[in-house]
Design a protein around this motif. Sequence first.
Motif, PDB file in Angstrom:
ATOM      1  N   LEU A  75       2.302  -0.818  12.128  1.00 35.57           N
ATOM      2  CA  LEU A  75       1.849  -0.806  10.733  1.00 35.57           C
ATOM      3  C   LEU A  75       2.101  -2.147  10.049  1.00 35.57           C
ATOM      4  O   LEU A  75       1.445  -2.481   9.060  1.00 35.57           O
ATOM      5  CB  LEU A  75       2.556   0.291   9.945  1.00 35.57           C
ATOM      6  N   SER A  76       3.063  -2.896  10.570  1.00 31.39           N
ATOM      7  CA  SER A  76       3.365  -4.202   9.998  1.00 31.39           C
ATOM      8  C   SER A  76       2.128  -5.097   9.951  1.00 31.39           C
ATOM      9  O   SER A  76       2.027  -5.988   9.106  1.00 31.39           O
ATOM     10  CB  SER A  76       4.473  -4.877  10.810  1.00 31.39           C
ATOM     11  N   GLU A  77       1.181  -4.844  10.850  1.00 24.57           N
ATOM     12  CA  GLU A  77      -0.035  -5.654  10.907  1.00 24.57           C
ATOM     13  C   GLU A  77      -0.885  -5.523   9.646  1.00 24.57           C
ATOM     14  O   GLU A  77      -1.635  -6.437   9.300  1.00 24.57           O
ATOM     15  CB  GLU A  77      -0.885  -5.262  12.123  1.00 24.57           C
ATOM     16  N   VAL A  78      -0.799  -4.383   8.965  1.00 26.04           N
ATOM     17  CA  VAL A  78      -1.710  -4.129   7.850  1.00 26.04           C
ATOM     18  C   VAL A  78      -0.996  -4.026   6.501  1.00 26.04           C
ATOM     19  O   VAL A  78      -1.636  -3.766   5.482  1.00 26.04           O
ATOM     20  CB  VAL A  78      -2.539  -2.851   8.100  1.00 26.04           C
ATOM     21  N   VAL A  79       0.320  -4.219   6.472  1.00 27.94           N
ATOM     22  CA  VAL A  79       1.061  -4.183   5.201  1.00 27.94           C
ATOM     23  C   VAL A  79       1.266  -5.618   4.719  1.00 27.94           C
ATOM     24  O   VAL A  79       1.854  -6.428   5.433  1.00 27.94           O
ATOM     25  CB  VAL A  79       2.414  -3.471   5.369  1.00 27.94           C
ATOM     26  N   PRO A  80       0.796  -5.947   3.524  1.00 25.01           N
ATOM     27  CA  PRO A  80       0.915  -7.323   3.024  1.00 25.01           C
ATOM     28  C   PRO A  80       2.365  -7.760   2.851  1.00 25.01           C
ATOM     29  O   PRO A  80       3.290  -6.939   2.818  1.00 25.01           O
ATOM     30  CB  PRO A  80       0.191  -7.268   1.666  1.00 25.01           C
ATOM     31  N   GLU A  81       2.549  -9.037   2.688  1.00 22.48           N
ATOM     32  CA  GLU A  81       3.896  -9.590   2.530  1.00 22.48           C
ATOM     33  C   GLU A  81       4.441  -9.327   1.133  1.00 22.48           C
ATOM     34  O   GLU A  81       3.727  -9.401   0.136  1.00 22.48           O
ATOM     35  CB  GLU A  81       3.854 -11.097   2.791  1.00 22.48           C
ATOM     36  N   GLY A  82       5.740  -8.983   1.082  1.00 23.35           N
ATOM     37  CA  GLY A  82       6.457  -8.910  -0.176  1.00 23.35           C
ATOM     38  C   GLY A  82       6.047  -7.808  -1.128  1.00 23.35           C
ATOM     39  O   GLY A  82       6.193  -7.969  -2.346  1.00 23.35           O
ATOM     40  N   VAL A  83       5.568  -6.682  -0.619  1.00 23.34           N
ATOM     41  CA  VAL A  83       5.112  -5.608  -1.496  1.00 23.34           C
ATOM     42  C   VAL A  83       6.103  -4.451  -1.502  1.00 23.34           C
ATOM     43  O   VAL A  83       7.062  -4.409  -0.727  1.00 23.34           O
ATOM     44  CB  VAL A  83       3.719  -5.095  -1.076  1.00 23.34           C
ATOM     45  N   THR A  84       5.863  -3.490  -2.396  1.00 24.95           N
ATOM     46  CA  THR A  84       6.650  -2.266  -2.441  1.00 24.95           C
ATOM     47  C   THR A  84       5.926  -1.188  -1.649  1.00 24.95           C
ATOM     48  O   THR A  84       4.692  -1.087  -1.679  1.00 24.95           O
ATOM     49  CB  THR A  84       6.865  -1.795  -3.888  1.00 24.95           C
ATOM     50  N   VAL A  85       6.712  -0.371  -0.939  1.00 24.00           N
ATOM     51  CA  VAL A  85       6.155   0.644  -0.044  1.00 24.00           C
ATOM     52  C   VAL A  85       6.879   1.965  -0.279  1.00 24.00           C
ATOM     53  O   VAL A  85       8.099   1.990  -0.447  1.00 24.00           O
ATOM     54  CB  VAL A  85       6.332   0.233   1.440  1.00 24.00           C
ATOM     55  N   CYS A  86       6.135   3.060  -0.284  1.00 24.54           N
ATOM     56  CA  CYS A  86       6.734   4.393  -0.297  1.00 24.54           C
ATOM     57  C   CYS A  86       6.270   5.132   0.942  1.00 24.54           C
ATOM     58  O   CYS A  86       5.070   5.317   1.152  1.00 24.54           O
ATOM     59  CB  CYS A  86       6.345   5.169  -1.548  1.00 24.54           C
ATOM     60  N   ASP A  87       7.220   5.544   1.779  1.00 20.72           N
ATOM     61  CA  ASP A  87       6.927   6.307   2.986  1.00 20.72           C
ATOM     62  C   ASP A  87       7.037   7.789   2.634  1.00 20.72           C
ATOM     63  O   ASP A  87       8.139   8.329   2.492  1.00 20.72           O
ATOM     64  CB  ASP A  87       7.927   5.928   4.086  1.00 20.72           C
ATOM     65  N   VAL A  88       5.903   8.447   2.475  1.00 23.56           N
ATOM     66  CA  VAL A  88       5.843   9.831   2.013  1.00 23.56           C
ATOM     67  C   VAL A  88       6.111  10.791   3.164  1.00 23.56           C
ATOM     68  O   VAL A  88       5.523  10.660   4.238  1.00 23.56           O
ATOM     69  CB  VAL A  88       4.475  10.117   1.373  1.00 23.56           C
ATOM     70  N   GLY A  89       6.997  11.764   2.944  1.00 18.58           N
ATOM     71  CA  GLY A  89       7.347  12.709   4.001  1.00 18.58           C
ATOM     72  C   GLY A  89       7.981  11.994   5.172  1.00 18.58           C
ATOM     73  O   GLY A  89       7.608  12.207   6.326  1.00 18.58           O
ATOM     74  N   SER A  90       8.972  11.166   4.885  1.00 22.72           N
ATOM     75  CA  SER A  90       9.509  10.243   5.882  1.00 22.72           C
ATOM     76  C   SER A  90      10.150  10.930   7.074  1.00 22.72           C
ATOM     77  O   SER A  90      10.222  10.353   8.161  1.00 22.72           O
ATOM     78  CB  SER A  90      10.520   9.301   5.211  1.00 22.72           C
ATOM     79  N   GLY A  91      10.646  12.153   6.906  1.00 25.39           N
ATOM     80  CA  GLY A  91      11.214  12.894   8.033  1.00 25.39           C
ATOM     81  C   GLY A  91      12.439  12.211   8.612  1.00 25.39           C
ATOM     82  O   GLY A  91      13.450  12.029   7.951  1.00 25.39           O
ATOM     83  N   ALA A  92      12.320  11.784   9.866  1.00 22.06           N
ATOM     84  CA  ALA A  92      13.409  11.071  10.531  1.00 22.06           C
ATOM     85  C   ALA A  92      13.324   9.562  10.318  1.00 22.06           C
ATOM     86  O   ALA A  92      14.038   8.801  10.948  1.00 22.06           O
ATOM     87  CB  ALA A  92      13.395  11.388  12.022  1.00 22.06           C
ATOM     88  N   GLY A  93      12.413   9.144   9.422  1.00 20.13           N
ATOM     89  CA  GLY A  93      12.282   7.725   9.118  1.00 20.13           C
ATOM     90  C   GLY A  93      11.105   7.055   9.776  1.00 20.13           C
ATOM     91  O   GLY A  93      11.058   5.826   9.860  1.00 20.13           O
ATOM     92  N   LEU A  94      10.137   7.839  10.219  1.00 19.24           N
ATOM     93  CA  LEU A  94       8.968   7.298  10.899  1.00 19.24           C
ATOM     94  C   LEU A  94       7.736   7.468  10.006  1.00 19.24           C
ATOM     95  O   LEU A  94       7.403   8.589   9.627  1.00 19.24           O
ATOM     96  CB  LEU A  94       8.742   8.032  12.231  1.00 19.24           C
ATOM     97  N   PRO A  95       7.103   6.374   9.617  1.00 17.90           N
ATOM     98  CA  PRO A  95       7.237   5.001  10.118  1.00 17.90           C
ATOM     99  C   PRO A  95       8.129   4.078   9.293  1.00 17.90           C
ATOM    100  O   PRO A  95       8.243   2.894   9.594  1.00 17.90           O
ATOM    101  CB  PRO A  95       5.800   4.495  10.055  1.00 17.90           C
TER     102      PRO A  95
END
Length: 260
Positions: A75-95
Amino acid sequence: MRGRPPVTQRSGEPPEEQAVLPPAPEAAHKAFGDSLPAVERYAELLADAGVRRGLLGPREVPRLWERHLLNCVVLSEVVPEGVTVCDVGSGAGLPGIPLALVRPDLEITLLEPLLRRTTFLQEVVELLGLDHVTVLRGRAEEMLGTLTPVHVVTARAVAPLDRLAGWGVPLLRPYGEMVALKGDTAEDEVRAARDALHKLGVVETTVEQIGRELVDPPSTVVRARVGESPGGVRFAARRVKAEKAARASGRSTRGGRRRR
């Protein structure tokens, strides 16, 4: 690294269900680089405590690297630099955690409603020293006015796209995007969710294959980009009401600093 410990057998579990975490494959060395020791520690936690606490099935342990860690880090390929991210339903931390381990430039919130999962996530974040990661317990639909709108929402194996978008898209700031890891049904899900996505303010949806040099088959992601009204008309009034309530009660938004 020393050999990985076998997964502790749970009560009533047949011996053949036990599994040993394999060593990191060559692709993991390439994907994680200097972060690999921390990723190996995370993998060990998933294979041990993660299985014992029911966050991961024991049969997933032998394929933890290819199916889970590498599948997520691309996923790092498509997430821009220096932004804020929310991982919804993170579970065990993936992704969210694999992404955090290779992208210290990001400000990541792991959003998860279940206590046993958020407890595990907090332990992992503290153990690995992920100062740019916040663990937040709650449901996405409860976060309007509480969580500062983010640039990117991520998700993996949470729900069909139409329901997932209803939870994740309203958490975005204007012109942000939701990036969801999906499988072979991604195109079908996009077609089925087209009307729902439009009502939520999504202006462009694409299905992409990423991580071709690291995983086989490559990971499939759905990217849903919003315009100036994330969540559409339906959520605009709810957002204003929630923000007014938060100000009136003296609460501040959670999940990190705003970035312009």
